[in-house]
Design a protein around this motif. Structure first.
Motif, mmCIF file in Angstrom:
data_model
loop_
_atom_site.group_PDB
_atom_site.id
_atom_site.type_symbol
_atom_site.label_atom_id
_atom_site.label_comp_id
_atom_site.label_asym_id
_atom_site.label_seq_id
_atom_site.Cartn_x
_atom_site.Cartn_y
_atom_site.Cartn_z
ATOM 1 N N MET A 1 0.915 -1.026 -0.056
ATOM 2 C CA MET A 1 -0.073 0.136 0.114
ATOM 3 C C MET A 1 0.802 1.135 -0.037
ATOM 4 O O MET A 1 1.774 1.191 0.823
ATOM 5 N N THR A 2 0.474 2.197 -0.827
ATOM 6 C CA THR A 2 1.387 3.353 -1.081
ATOM 7 C C THR A 2 1.035 4.223 0.238
ATOM 8 O O THR A 2 0.154 4.229 0.974
ATOM 9 N N ARG A 3 2.223 5.195 0.488
ATOM 10 C CA ARG A 3 2.027 6.187 1.574
ATOM 11 C C ARG A 3 0.763 6.956 1.490
ATOM 12 O O ARG A 3 -0.122 7.100 2.445
ATOM 13 N N SER A 4 0.364 7.354 0.241
ATOM 14 C CA SER A 4 -0.780 8.278 0.042
ATOM 15 C C SER A 4 -2.071 7.617 0.313
ATOM 16 O O SER A 4 -3.009 8.133 0.927
ATOM 17 N N LYS A 5 -1.907 6.155 0.066
ATOM 18 C CA LYS A 5 -3.319 5.407 0.314
ATOM 19 C C LYS A 5 -3.477 5.273 1.817
ATOM 20 O O LYS A 5 -4.740 5.239 2.441
ATOM 21 N N ARG A 6 -2.433 5.099 2.609
ATOM 22 C CA ARG A 6 -2.504 4.828 3.983
ATOM 23 C C ARG A 6 -2.810 6.220 4.752
ATOM 24 O O ARG A 6 -3.460 6.094 5.742
ATOM 25 N N MET A 7 -2.635 7.477 3.989
ATOM 26 C CA MET A 7 -3.014 8.780 4.613
ATOM 27 C C MET A 7 -4.542 9.049 4.415
ATOM 28 O O MET A 7 -4.917 9.900 4.965
ATOM 29 N N ASP A 8 -5.103 8.095 3.316
ATOM 30 C CA ASP A 8 -6.589 8.523 3.023
ATOM 31 C C ASP A 8 -7.341 8.799 4.383
ATOM 32 O O ASP A 8 -8.170 9.758 4.466
ATOM 33 N N PRO A 9 -7.457 7.602 5.542
ATOM 34 C CA PRO A 9 -7.944 7.710 6.517
ATOM 35 C C PRO A 9 -7.906 8.957 7.123
ATOM 36 O O PRO A 9 -8.950 9.531 7.759
ATOM 37 N N VAL A 10 -6.569 9.361 7.425
ATOM 38 C CA VAL A 10 -6.283 10.432 8.264
ATOM 39 C C VAL A 10 -6.670 11.712 7.613
ATOM 40 O O VAL A 10 -7.477 12.622 8.198
ATOM 41 N N LEU A 11 -6.879 11.723 6.298
ATOM 42 C CA LEU A 11 -7.268 12.892 5.681
ATOM 43 C C LEU A 11 -8.594 13.172 5.580
ATOM 44 O O LEU A 11 -9.323 14.047 5.788
ATOM 45 N N ARG A 12 -9.272 11.773 5.391
ATOM 46 C CA ARG A 12 -10.976 11.931 5.692
ATOM 47 C C ARG A 12 -11.176 12.400 7.001
ATOM 48 O O ARG A 12 -12.252 13.105 7.240
ATOM 49 N N VAL A 13 -10.647 11.868 7.973
ATOM 50 C CA VAL A 13 -10.842 12.371 9.613
ATOM 51 C C VAL A 13 -10.764 13.930 9.414
ATOM 52 O O VAL A 13 -11.523 14.453 10.171
#
Length: 106
Positions: A1-13
């Motif tokens: 999983m790319t870093r940007s994909k891992r950050m998606d939940p954080v960004l949504r929150v």
């Protein structure tokens, strides 16, 4: 999983928190406007009441009427003072909500 994909939940929150903070700020601004309107209504009413009293009083009035006028004007002044405090609290709430939003802003 790319870093940007891992950050998606954080960004949504973070986006959710920002939207929520913006909504709360909007509601606080609306309450402030309502409190300011109530204050203006009280001030207008007090002015009109004083004007009517002066018109009535120029023709003379008895002590009972004078006492009732002063008592009512005292209560009206208390209501105006209370409303000033309510407006100040609402202004502080808007400022607090604004600071919260600026801290969350992505």
């Amino acid at each position: 999983m790319t870093r940007s994909k891992r950050m998606d939940p954080v960004l949504r929150v973070a986006e959710h928190r920002e939207r929520n903070a913006a909504r709360l700020l909007g509601e606080s601004r609306q309450r402030l406007e309502q409190q300011r309107q109530r204050l203006q209504e009280l001030l207008d009413y007090r002015e009109e009441y004083s004007r009517r009293f002066q018109q009535t009083g120029s023709g003379g009035m008895d002590m009972k009427q004078l006492h009732e006028y002063r008592a009512f004007l005292g209560r009206l002044n208390d209501a105006v003072a209370h409303q000033h405090k309510t407006v100040a609290k609402a202004e502080a709430e808007v400022e607090r909500r604004h600071r919260e939003l600026s801290l969350i802003h992505i």
